[in-house]
Design a protein around this motif. Structure first.
Motif, short mmCIF file in Angstrom:
data_model
loop_
_atom_site.label_atom_id
_atom_site.label_comp_id
_atom_site.label_asym_id
_atom_site.label_seq_id
_atom_site.Cartn_x
_atom_site.Cartn_y
_atom_site.Cartn_z
N ASN A 1 0.82 -1.21 0.00
CA ASN A 1 0.00 0.00 0.00
C ASN A 1 0.86 1.27 0.00
O ASN A 1 1.94 1.30 0.58
CB ASN A 1 -0.92 0.02 1.22
N ASP A 2 0.33 2.29 -0.63
CA ASP A 2 0.75 3.69 -0.48
C ASP A 2 2.08 4.06 -1.13
O ASP A 2 2.16 5.07 -1.84
CB ASP A 2 0.82 4.09 1.00
N PHE A 3 3.14 3.30 -0.92
CA PHE A 3 4.47 3.77 -1.29
C PHE A 3 5.13 2.85 -2.33
O PHE A 3 4.88 1.64 -2.36
CB PHE A 3 5.37 3.87 -0.06
N PRO A 4 6.03 3.42 -3.16
CA PRO A 4 6.75 2.58 -4.11
C PRO A 4 7.75 1.68 -3.40
O PRO A 4 8.26 2.03 -2.33
CB PRO A 4 7.47 3.60 -5.02
N VAL A 5 8.04 0.54 -4.02
CA VAL A 5 9.03 -0.37 -3.46
C VAL A 5 10.44 0.00 -3.91
O VAL A 5 11.42 -0.42 -3.29
CB VAL A 5 8.71 -1.84 -3.82
N MET A 6 10.55 0.77 -5.00
CA MET A 6 11.83 1.29 -5.46
C MET A 6 11.61 2.67 -6.08
O MET A 6 10.55 2.94 -6.65
CB MET A 6 12.48 0.37 -6.50
N ASN A 7 12.64 3.52 -5.99
CA ASN A 7 12.59 4.85 -6.59
C ASN A 7 13.90 5.09 -7.34
O ASN A 7 14.98 4.88 -6.79
CB ASN A 7 12.39 5.91 -5.50
N THR B 1 15.12 -10.14 -22.20
CA THR B 1 15.85 -10.61 -21.01
C THR B 1 15.08 -10.30 -19.73
O THR B 1 15.31 -10.94 -18.70
CB THR B 1 17.22 -9.93 -20.92
N LYS B 2 14.19 -9.31 -19.78
CA LYS B 2 13.28 -8.96 -18.69
C LYS B 2 13.98 -8.44 -17.44
O LYS B 2 13.34 -8.25 -16.40
CB LYS B 2 12.39 -10.17 -18.31
N ASP B 3 15.29 -8.21 -17.51
CA ASP B 3 16.03 -7.82 -16.31
C ASP B 3 16.42 -6.35 -16.30
O ASP B 3 17.09 -5.89 -15.37
CB ASP B 3 17.28 -8.68 -16.16
N THR B 4 16.00 -5.58 -17.31
CA THR B 4 16.28 -4.16 -17.34
C THR B 4 15.05 -3.40 -17.84
O THR B 4 14.14 -3.98 -18.45
CB THR B 4 17.47 -3.81 -18.25
N ARG C 1 18.49 -2.09 -8.44
CA ARG C 1 19.44 -1.09 -7.95
C ARG C 1 18.97 0.30 -8.34
O ARG C 1 18.35 0.48 -9.39
CB ARG C 1 20.85 -1.34 -8.47
N THR C 2 19.28 1.28 -7.50
CA THR C 2 18.77 2.63 -7.73
C THR C 2 19.63 3.45 -8.68
O THR C 2 19.18 4.47 -9.20
CB THR C 2 18.64 3.39 -6.40
N GLU C 3 20.88 3.02 -8.93
CA GLU C 3 21.73 3.73 -9.87
C GLU C 3 21.56 3.13 -11.27
O GLU C 3 21.50 1.92 -11.44
CB GLU C 3 23.20 3.64 -9.46
N SER C 4 21.51 4.00 -12.28
CA SER C 4 21.34 3.51 -13.64
C SER C 4 22.55 2.72 -14.10
O SER C 4 23.68 2.94 -13.63
CB SER C 4 21.08 4.68 -14.60
#
Length: 349
Positions: free
Chosen positions: A95-101, A118-121, A138-141
């Motif tokens: 609920n409410d919040f994202p799991v990653m940003n 590949t479904k991984d990116t 991961r949060t870094e591109s």
């Protein structure tokens, strides 16, 4: 008349709609208050059932939402692209919040696409003139692809995870191949001028504009891998074969009165695509590739409009096909009060 479902995103103007790749009864809509100019965004997860369209979940963001993509590895997760430059990953079980940003873009994040192979990116594009490739863990591109001007749409090739496309304000379709050395123009392998006059004769009666104009949308053909359709401010839909980037368009489809905002090739047929426009219509086309040809046929095929749906009362900003079922259902969204519609392509066409 075939049946049609309708849902109103009260207080919010939709910008994108996507069917779940896992369920034919679930769609999601990215939206923004005040036409995306200022204010919050809201993600709607909607269920389609005997009682019509029902809200399963909503998620609010501090800024507008411009695009979304369902996860290819988790049926309950999806991404949204936000006006503050962030991409957020939501799980409908949380609920409410994202799991990653994910937040590296310096301006509006306007497009997001998950790798179907590949479904991984996933990839995002922004008004800051870049495309970024991300891992959902991961949060870094992982890497940044420079475009240099406002990039409205990015997408993965449906058969090759290393090939990424983009369209932007400078009237070009760009193709990147991640297998090339980064020193070689940051993986850029083709830069196709969409409005360049064709080098071969046009079909009779077809005279598309040749002045550069912003390209707002594009999509890969699901059956003919090298073929991409583009659309934008000049109201013309063009298809290109990226194996011959200098040969000009393969087909041209004309009929919209205002800018083409979204394109979507059919997952059921190689020659069929849908377009959504600021002229408040959704149109169904064949690109002409399956029509019989002879020696007198022009090299550039004139696409044919097969039908029109004009039940929206404002700009139509999104369209998507359901992957399941014979014939195919589609969902469309517009900026008016009658915002989300689901219909078979025989309805209103």
């Amino acid at each position: 008349m075939a049946s049609m479902l309708e849902f109103r995103t009260a207080g919010f103007n939709p910008y994108a709609v996507k069917y779940s790749p896992y369920y034919d009864s679930r769609i999601a809509v990215a939206s923004a208050a005040n036409y995306g100019i200022v204010g919050n965004g809201r993600l709607f997860c909607l269920g389609l059932g005997p009682q019509g369209v029902q809200v399963e979940k909503t998620y609010d963001t501090n800024d507008a939402q411009y695009d979304l993509a369902w996860s290819e590895i988790n049926e309950n997760q999806l991404l949204i692209a936000c006006g503050d430059g962030s991409i957020k990953l939501y799980d409908v079980n949380v609920n409410d919040f994202p799991v990653m940003n994910f937040h590296e873009h310096k301006r509006e994040a306007y497009s997001v696409a998950w790798s179907p192979v590949t479904k991984d990116t996933f990839a995002s594009s922004s008004w800051d003139g870049t495309i970024k490739i991300w891992s959902p863990t991961r949060t870094e591109s992982l890497r940044t692809l420079p475009v240099g001007n406002c990039t409205y749409s990015t997408s993965y090739c449906p058969s090759n995870p290393n090939i990424i496309s983009a369209v932007s304000t400078d009237s070009h379709l760009r193709i990147f191949d991640l297998r090339t050395p980064v020193s070689a123009q940051y993986h850029l392998t083709a830069k196709i001028p969409v409005h360049k006059p064709p080098s071969v004769p046009m079909p009779p009666g077809v005279s598309p504009p040749i002045m550069p104009a912003e390209i707002l949308t594009h999509d890969w053909n699901k059956y003919r891998e090298p073929v991409i359709a583009t659309g934008g401010v000049d109201r013309v839909i063009r298809t290109f074969d990226i194996r011959n980037p200098n040969s000009g368009p393969v087909s041209i489809m004309m009929g919209h009165d205002y800018a083409v905002r979204r394109l979507a090739w059919s997952p059921h047929s190689a020659d069929i695509l849908l377009s959504a426009s600021y002229d408040m219509t959704v149109r169904l086309w064949t690109d002409g590739s399956t029509m019989a040809a002879d020696e007198s046929s022009p090299p550039v095929k004139p696409g044919l409009q097969l039908g029109i749906m004009n039940r929206h009362t404002e700009f139509v900003t999104g369209v998507d096909w359901c992957l399941f079922g014979v014939g195919g259902w589609v969902a469309t969204v517009g900026e008016g009060v009658d915002t989300v519609r689901g219909l078979p392509i025989t309805a209103g066409i």
